[in-house]
Design a protein around this motif. Structure first.
Motif, PDB file in Angstrom:
ATOM      1  N   ASN A 150       1.232  -0.670   0.112  1.00  0.00           N
ATOM      2  CA  ASN A 150       0.033   0.408  -0.351  1.00  0.00           C
ATOM      3  C   ASN A 150       0.768   0.979  -0.148  1.00  0.00           C
ATOM      4  O   ASN A 150       0.289   2.367  -0.102  1.00  0.00           O
TER       5      ASN A 150
ATOM      6  N   ILE B 223      -0.013   9.911  -0.664  1.00  0.00           N
ATOM      7  CA  ILE B 223      -1.502  10.694  -0.629  1.00  0.00           C
ATOM      8  C   ILE B 223      -1.936  11.029   0.579  1.00  0.00           C
ATOM      9  O   ILE B 223      -3.149  11.674   0.920  1.00  0.00           O
TER      10      ILE B 223
ATOM     11  N   ILE C 258      -4.251   9.446   3.854  1.00  0.00           N
ATOM     12  CA  ILE C 258      -5.853   8.795   4.098  1.00  0.00           C
ATOM     13  C   ILE C 258      -6.327  10.063   5.316  1.00  0.00           C
ATOM     14  O   ILE C 258      -5.798  10.535   5.977  1.00  0.00           O
TER      15      ILE C 258
ATOM     16  N   ALA D  20     -10.672   4.030   0.634  1.00  0.00           N
ATOM     17  CA  ALA D  20     -10.438   5.500   1.634  1.00  0.00           C
ATOM     18  C   ALA D  20     -12.029   6.120   0.711  1.00  0.00           C
ATOM     19  O   ALA D  20     -12.518   7.125   1.228  1.00  0.00           O
TER      20      ALA D  20
ATOM     21  N   LEU E 131      -9.234  -5.951   0.951  1.00  0.00           N
ATOM     22  CA  LEU E 131      -9.336  -6.663   2.508  1.00  0.00           C
ATOM     23  C   LEU E 131      -7.598  -6.983   2.385  1.00  0.00           C
ATOM     24  O   LEU E 131      -7.371  -7.152   4.135  1.00  0.00           O
TER      25      LEU E 131
ATOM     26  N   MET F  53      -5.572  -4.381   4.509  1.00  0.00           N
ATOM     27  CA  MET F  53      -5.878  -3.705   6.097  1.00  0.00           C
ATOM     28  C   MET F  53      -6.853  -4.704   7.147  1.00  0.00           C
ATOM     29  O   MET F  53      -6.144  -4.464   8.366  1.00  0.00           O
TER      30      MET F  53
ATOM     31  N   ALA G  15       1.437   8.420   5.158  1.00  0.00           N
ATOM     32  CA  ALA G  15       0.616   7.797   5.865  1.00  0.00           C
ATOM     33  C   ALA G  15       1.602   6.849   6.792  1.00  0.00           C
ATOM     34  O   ALA G  15       2.694   6.566   5.903  1.00  0.00           O
TER      35      ALA G  15
ATOM     36  N   PHE H  82       2.192   3.850   8.936  1.00  0.00           N
ATOM     37  CA  PHE H  82       1.051   2.681  10.159  1.00  0.00           C
ATOM     38  C   PHE H  82       1.627   1.736  11.047  1.00  0.00           C
ATOM     39  O   PHE H  82       3.673   1.933  10.771  1.00  0.00           O
TER      40      PHE H  82
HETATM   41  P1  ADP Z   1      -6.851  -2.302  -0.816  1.00  0.00           P
HETATM   42  O1  ADP Z   1      -6.656  -3.477  -1.760  1.00  0.00           O
HETATM   43  O2  ADP Z   1      -8.184  -1.198  -1.414  1.00  0.00           O
HETATM   44  O3  ADP Z   1      -5.051  -1.480  -0.922  1.00  0.00           O
HETATM   45  P2  ADP Z   1      -7.134  -2.298   1.610  1.00  0.00           P
HETATM   46  O4  ADP Z   1      -7.052  -2.291   3.331  1.00  0.00           O
HETATM   47  O5  ADP Z   1      -4.634  -2.483   1.751  1.00  0.00           O
HETATM   48  O6  ADP Z   1      -7.415  -2.475   0.378  1.00  0.00           O
HETATM   49  O7  ADP Z   1      -6.520  -0.378   2.244  1.00  0.00           O
HETATM   50  C1  ADP Z   1      -7.893   0.000   2.482  1.00  0.00           C
HETATM   51  C2  ADP Z   1      -7.751   1.391   1.551  1.00  0.00           C
HETATM   52  O8  ADP Z   1      -7.221   1.516   2.856  1.00  0.00           O
HETATM   53  C3  ADP Z   1      -7.080   1.799   0.566  1.00  0.00           C
HETATM   54  O9  ADP Z   1      -8.039   1.402  -0.725  1.00  0.00           O
HETATM   55  C4  ADP Z   1      -7.264   3.404   0.572  1.00  0.00           C
HETATM   56  O10 ADP Z   1      -8.041   3.523   0.458  1.00  0.00           O
HETATM   57  C5  ADP Z   1      -5.893   3.095   2.536  1.00  0.00           C
HETATM   58  N1  ADP Z   1      -4.866   3.423   2.728  1.00  0.00           N
HETATM   59  C6  ADP Z   1      -4.475   2.001   2.639  1.00  0.00           C
HETATM   60  N2  ADP Z   1      -3.101   2.127   3.309  1.00  0.00           N
HETATM   61  C7  ADP Z   1      -2.346   3.534   2.604  1.00  0.00           C
HETATM   62  C8  ADP Z   1      -1.493   4.070   1.787  1.00  0.00           C
HETATM   63  N3  ADP Z   1      -0.700   4.061   3.153  1.00  0.00           N
HETATM   64  N4  ADP Z   1      -1.731   5.313   2.254  1.00  0.00           N
HETATM   65  C9  ADP Z   1      -3.081   5.967   1.693  1.00  0.00           C
HETATM   66  N5  ADP Z   1      -3.960   4.919   1.614  1.00  0.00           N
HETATM   67  C10 ADP Z   1      -3.765   4.098   2.096  1.00  0.00           C
END
Ligand code: ADP
Length: 413
Positions: free
Chosen positions: A303, A334, A336, A351, A364, A366, A390, A392
């Motif tokens: 991500n 970008i 969140i 998001a 899925l 996260m 971001a 984590f």
């Molecule tokens: P996806 O398959 O859409 O990446 P995830 O469950 O991994 O699904 O992430 C869920 C949502 O969280 C993403 O669609 C994105 O909007 C947001 N997101 C996760 N990690 C990041 C990040 N590092 N920077 C920006 N947005 C993030």
């Protein structure tokens, strides 16, 4: 839709011991009508009995105290006539004068109103009894009817609970069979796909010229993306179905993070991103589930790379002052919105539709990370603002291992 019919047993009206809620109504009925005894009874024709579900002013310790045969039952008259019944003198009324139950207890005056099941059918009565003959107060029927509505309400609420429980059980079964179907399907797809991705990666290392080289690169990227989606679906289905056990094995977290970060180098190069592993654990080997850690770091880091167009992404491994192992994945992407921080870990949550359209994904990753972190008794938090990248951070209670780590493939059995 018609209300579902439940048995008296299921509604807790018979063989249910002392019913606190119905008992409260009988106590209130006795008090407000100035009667020494009040009863909530149901009529069971097939068992030839009036069953006292709850009572005030009468001993109901024994199951046999609660049962009266129908030829001895005044409440049966209320049940059959579906209407309030007032008998000022039970010994003067020819319907009741020979009933031994009346004579035995010394009851003389009766007032009763119907009670209903959740389907609206009359099932018994709420009644009050006095030891002296005499007229009941003018308001008595009205008061008793209101209290009977409270009994009806209790029965309706119980039927709703039963319906809710049945729906929940049905849904649980449906979800379990869905996730086991998804797990099975993903597994069937993953096996040939892994072979395909492996072969394409090998082809890619051959540095083919011209159009063939270009096509192999596209194939490489697309098949890797597809494998990621299938892996996420399979991992999530297994986690969702509870088909995983967190194992403990020696694991070199630094080496694992480097391996994962390296697998993104080609993509990062194309985007002009800088990737860094800051391993402050100095090669410490930890006891942990390697595949779970791999999935956590892989999902967070993919991500970070996906949602970053300039700058880069860093994995930092360290020990917190409380002795926990911290894995921090930070990017300059970008970001969140604060409003999505709480929901980002729910399955299928993305998001925003605009971001999802531009960057793709299943929503899925996260959810998998959160479930794995929970299963490992860890914590995860996000620090992020729109446009400001971001971070984590996952903290896990992991012990140092004594032995050398061993390698394992991704995926749970
Ligand atoms: P996806 O398959 O859409 O990446 P995830 O469950 O991994 O699904 O992430 C869920 C949502 O969280 C993403 O669609 C994105 O909007 C947001 N997101 C996760 N990690 C990041 C990040 N590092 N920077 C920006 N947005 C993030």
């Amino acid at each position: 839709m018609a209300a579902k019919k439940y048995t008296f047993e299921a509604l807790g009206l018979v063989e249910n011991g002392d019913d606190r809620f119905l008992s409260n109504v009988t106590h209130f009925a006795a008090k407000s009508l100035g009667a020494p005894v009040a009863l909530v009874s149901v009529i069971q024709k097939h068992k030839n009995r009036q069953y006292i579900a709850a009572g005030a002013g009468i001993a109901l310790e024994d199951e046999k105290d609660r049962q009266i045969t129908l030829d001895q039952s005044v409440c049966q008259i209320v049940h059959d006539e579906r209407a309030p019944l007032i008998i000022p003198d039970l010994l003067a009324d020819e319907r009741t004068m020979c009933m031994w139950s009346i004579i035995q207890y010394g009851f003389r005056a009766y007032i009763g109103v119907p009670i209903h099941s959740n389907t609206g059918a009359v099932i018994g009565s709420l009644c009050c009894l006095k030891m002296e003959p005499g007229e009941w107060h003018a308001d008595s029927v009205d008061s008793l009817l209101r209290l009977a509505q409270a009994v009806d309400g209790i029965i309706v609420a119980r039927a709703r609970n039963l319906e809710q429980e049945e729906t929940n059980t049905r849904l649980k079964k449906l979800l379990a069979s869905r996730s086991s179907f998804t797990a099975h399907l993903s597994h069937e797809i993953r096996t040939p796909l892994t072979g395909l991705v492996g072969s394409i990666r090998l082809l890619n290392t051959m540095n083919l010229d011209g159009k063939a080289g270009e096509l192999v690169q596209i194939l490489n990227r697309s098949s890797t993306n597809l494998l990621d989606i299938v892996n996420d679906t399979l991992d999530f289905a297994k986690l969702d179905a509870g088909h995983f056990v967190i194992a403990e094995e020696p694991c070199d977290l630094g080496a694992l993070a480097t391996e994962i970060v390296d697998s993104f180098r080609a993509l990062a190069e194309e985007k002009g991103l800088t990737l860094v592993v800051d391993d402050q654990l100095d090669g410490q080997v930890l006891m942990a589930d390697r595949r779970a850690l791999e999935s956590i770091i892989h999902n967070l880091f993919s991500n970070a790379v996906k949602f970053t167009d300039t700058g880069g992404a860093t994995v930092t491994l360290s020990k917190t002052p409380y002795g926990l192992i911290e894995i921090k994945v930070a990017d300059t992407g970008i970001g969140i919105d604060q409003a999505h921080h709480a929901t980002i870990f729910d399955e299928f949550e993305q998001a925003s539709p605009r971001v999802a359209r531009k960057y793709g994904g299943t929503g899925l990753g996260m959810a998998i990370v959160k479930r794995l972190v929970d299963a490992m008794n860890g914590e995860i938090w996000i620090k992020s603002e729109i446009g400001k990248g971001a971070t984590f951070a996952v903290s896990l209670p992991l012990e140092r291992a004594e032995t050398v780590p061993h390698q394992a493939d991704r995926g749970w059995c």
